[in-house]
Design a protein around this motif. Structure first.
Motif, mmCIF file in Angstrom:
data_model
loop_
_atom_site.group_PDB
_atom_site.id
_atom_site.type_symbol
_atom_site.label_atom_id
_atom_site.label_comp_id
_atom_site.label_asym_id
_atom_site.label_seq_id
_atom_site.Cartn_x
_atom_site.Cartn_y
_atom_site.Cartn_z
ATOM 1 N N LEU A 65 1.280 -5.241 -9.945
ATOM 2 C CA LEU A 65 2.532 -5.081 -9.196
ATOM 3 C C LEU A 65 2.024 -4.205 -7.789
ATOM 4 O O LEU A 65 1.749 -3.343 -8.236
ATOM 5 C CB LEU A 65 3.744 -4.610 -9.734
ATOM 6 C CG LEU A 65 4.715 -4.290 -8.897
ATOM 7 C CD1 LEU A 65 5.343 -5.603 -8.322
ATOM 8 C CD2 LEU A 65 5.855 -3.511 -9.694
ATOM 9 N N ASP A 66 2.019 -4.876 -6.869
ATOM 10 C CA ASP A 66 2.076 -4.284 -5.546
ATOM 11 C C ASP A 66 3.412 -3.641 -4.955
ATOM 12 O O ASP A 66 4.601 -4.439 -5.328
ATOM 13 C CB ASP A 66 1.560 -5.180 -4.263
ATOM 14 C CG ASP A 66 1.642 -4.523 -3.136
ATOM 15 O OD1 ASP A 66 1.191 -3.392 -2.960
ATOM 16 O OD2 ASP A 66 2.021 -5.184 -2.116
ATOM 17 N N LEU A 67 3.362 -2.664 -4.423
ATOM 18 C CA LEU A 67 4.820 -1.838 -4.262
ATOM 19 C C LEU A 67 5.427 -2.231 -2.788
ATOM 20 O O LEU A 67 6.214 -1.832 -2.556
ATOM 21 C CB LEU A 67 4.754 -0.329 -4.226
ATOM 22 C CG LEU A 67 4.405 0.287 -5.769
ATOM 23 C CD1 LEU A 67 4.125 1.763 -5.715
ATOM 24 C CD2 LEU A 67 5.467 -0.271 -6.807
ATOM 25 N N GLY A 68 4.353 -2.763 -2.038
ATOM 26 C CA GLY A 68 4.824 -3.224 -0.614
ATOM 27 C C GLY A 68 5.365 -4.586 -0.678
ATOM 28 O O GLY A 68 4.710 -5.206 0.334
ATOM 29 N N LEU A 69 6.323 -5.142 -1.101
ATOM 30 C CA LEU A 69 6.640 -6.555 -1.009
ATOM 31 C C LEU A 69 7.765 -6.809 -0.073
ATOM 32 O O LEU A 69 8.338 -5.605 0.191
ATOM 33 C CB LEU A 69 7.360 -7.199 -2.447
ATOM 34 C CG LEU A 69 6.308 -7.148 -3.664
ATOM 35 C CD1 LEU A 69 6.942 -7.475 -4.842
ATOM 36 C CD2 LEU A 69 5.174 -8.120 -3.375
ATOM 37 N N PRO A 70 7.750 -8.003 0.661
ATOM 38 C CA PRO A 70 8.585 -7.974 1.836
ATOM 39 C C PRO A 70 10.169 -7.947 1.392
ATOM 40 O O PRO A 70 10.866 -7.915 2.300
ATOM 41 C CB PRO A 70 8.124 -9.397 2.118
ATOM 42 C CG PRO A 70 7.506 -10.111 1.092
ATOM 43 C CD PRO A 70 6.929 -9.037 0.276
ATOM 44 N N ASP A 71 10.708 -8.313 0.087
ATOM 45 C CA ASP A 71 11.857 -8.693 0.026
ATOM 46 C C ASP A 71 12.514 -7.652 -1.009
ATOM 47 O O ASP A 71 13.769 -7.745 -1.459
ATOM 48 C CB ASP A 71 12.156 -10.172 -0.489
ATOM 49 C CG ASP A 71 11.618 -10.291 -1.799
ATOM 50 O OD1 ASP A 71 10.618 -9.413 -2.162
ATOM 51 O OD2 ASP A 71 11.884 -11.178 -2.495
ATOM 52 N N ALA A 72 11.671 -6.584 -1.265
ATOM 53 C CA ALA A 72 12.417 -5.290 -2.306
ATOM 54 C C ALA A 72 11.556 -4.171 -2.205
ATOM 55 O O ALA A 72 10.504 -4.274 -1.958
ATOM 56 C CB ALA A 72 12.169 -6.193 -3.727
ATOM 57 N N ASP A 73 12.262 -3.144 -2.468
ATOM 58 C CA ASP A 73 11.608 -1.925 -2.382
ATOM 59 C C ASP A 73 10.686 -1.890 -3.959
ATOM 60 O O ASP A 73 11.217 -2.254 -4.901
ATOM 61 C CB ASP A 73 12.517 -0.741 -2.371
ATOM 62 C CG ASP A 73 11.824 0.686 -2.955
ATOM 63 O OD1 ASP A 73 11.077 1.047 -2.007
ATOM 64 O OD2 ASP A 73 12.032 0.930 -3.954
ATOM 65 N N GLY A 74 9.608 -1.449 -3.942
ATOM 66 C CA GLY A 74 8.710 -1.662 -5.002
ATOM 67 C C GLY A 74 9.193 -0.816 -6.328
ATOM 68 O O GLY A 74 9.115 -1.310 -7.555
ATOM 69 N N LEU A 75 9.341 0.377 -6.221
ATOM 70 C CA LEU A 75 9.835 1.210 -7.088
ATOM 71 C C LEU A 75 11.105 0.862 -7.695
ATOM 72 O O LEU A 75 11.348 0.794 -8.881
ATOM 73 C CB LEU A 75 10.042 2.595 -6.664
ATOM 74 C CG LEU A 75 8.524 3.133 -6.334
ATOM 75 C CD1 LEU A 75 8.607 4.725 -5.860
ATOM 76 C CD2 LEU A 75 7.776 3.365 -7.570
ATOM 77 N N THR A 76 12.068 0.306 -6.632
ATOM 78 C CA THR A 76 13.514 -0.192 -7.223
ATOM 79 C C THR A 76 13.273 -1.553 -8.154
ATOM 80 O O THR A 76 13.744 -1.692 -9.170
ATOM 81 C CB THR A 76 14.249 -0.585 -6.039
ATOM 82 O OG1 THR A 76 14.487 0.685 -5.311
ATOM 83 C CG2 THR A 76 15.579 -1.089 -6.412
ATOM 84 N N LEU A 77 12.302 -2.046 -7.585
ATOM 85 C CA LEU A 77 11.939 -3.266 -8.266
ATOM 86 C C LEU A 77 11.273 -3.164 -9.681
ATOM 87 O O LEU A 77 11.573 -3.726 -11.000
ATOM 88 C CB LEU A 77 10.752 -4.313 -7.488
ATOM 89 C CG LEU A 77 10.517 -5.527 -8.147
ATOM 90 C CD1 LEU A 77 11.188 -6.464 -8.693
ATOM 91 C CD2 LEU A 77 9.172 -6.132 -7.457
ATOM 92 N N MET A 78 10.554 -2.199 -9.756
ATOM 93 C CA MET A 78 9.614 -1.549 -11.116
ATOM 94 C C MET A 78 10.775 -1.203 -12.097
ATOM 95 O O MET A 78 10.744 -1.664 -13.136
ATOM 96 C CB MET A 78 8.803 -0.494 -10.584
ATOM 97 C CG MET A 78 8.209 0.013 -11.969
ATOM 98 S SD MET A 78 6.663 -0.741 -12.477
ATOM 99 C CE MET A 78 6.543 -0.011 -13.846
#
Length: 250
Positions: A65-78
């Motif tokens: 998992l990369d934390l820098g996705l275009p449509d979501a904050d990575g840590l929130t997604l995690m």
């Protein structure tokens, strides 16, 4: 937005299925070619939306998992991901600050690799996490032992399942399960951070590596009646940790 990349030709063959969640096309191509060449099935998601689509379509053995996705904050997604999926997960990110690593591990990552990375080291970490996620057979001399009971909780080793004091299942990540199992197998023995890191990851901890401390903290929140004053997993000042509760094998 592009459609999720189809899995590599090895998909469905029983090989480990790795989901690469990354929006950098160069890194995606590099990882897809390399991991496929190492005997893994690879799927790609370039966004959080595609990640959920892939997870809903077929079984995934491990997520990068990369934390820098275009449509979501990575840590929130995690955080959201760990509420519905508890399989092996390695963060691969350009965010290498200690606070980012600590938060990622706190949220349930099994490992954290910073960019730029060495492909061989990443492969070793993937294989290590996958290996730890495999069902654990009881040792030959203890075939009658299927689990551990302590302080009203039960760990079923074969099922990799923890049950709380009321019998309800408690979700554990791969790293949390392996750490708990290592402590349960030798209760009342002091383990240094290096010993635990080596048992879980096959390497010693660095001078600023808090991965074990973070996982201990997560375990305490799931095991202890009062995590602020732990009675099950205790800290030994200057030495490490020990499992202090009485343990019964079953």
């Amino acid at each position: 937005m592009h459609a999720p990349a189809p899995p590599s030709p090895s998909a469905g063959s029983g090989l480990p299925h790795v989901l690469v969640v990354e929006d950098d096309a160069e890194i995606v191509n590099l990882l897809s070619r390399y991991l496929s060449g190492q005997g893994m099935s690879v799927s790609v998601a370039e966004s959080a939306h595609q990640l959920h689509h892939v997870l809903g379509g077929r079984e995934v053995d491990l997520i990068l998992l990369d934390l820098g996705l275009p449509d979501a904050d990575g840590l929130t997604l995690m955080r959201e991901l760990r509420q519905r999926w508890h399989g092996p997960l390695i963060i691969v990110s350009g965010r290498g600050e200690p606070v980012e690593r600590i938060v990622g591990l706190e949220l349930g990552a099994d490992d954290y690799v910073t960019k730029p990375f060495d492909l061989r080291e990443l492969l070793a970490r993937i294989r290590s996490v996958l290996r730890r996620a495999q069902p654990v057979a009881p040792p030959p001399e203890r075939r009658d032992s299927q689990g551990f009971e302590f302080d009203g909780l039960k760990l079923d080793v074969a099922a990799r399942q923890l049950h709380d004091r009321s019998g309800q299942p408690v979700a554990l990540t791969t790293g949390e399960f392996e750490l708990l199992l290592a402590l349960l197998q030798r209760p009342h023995q002091v383990f240094s951070r290096d010993q635990l890191m080596n048992a879980l990851h096959g390497r010693e901890s660095g001078p600023y590596d808090r991965a074990i401390d973070v996982q201990i903290g997560r375990l305490r929140r799931k095991l202890e009646a009062n995590p602020a004053e732990p009675a099950i997993i205790k800290s030994v000042r200057g030495a490490g940790y020990l499992f202090a509760a009485p343990v019964r094998r079953f």
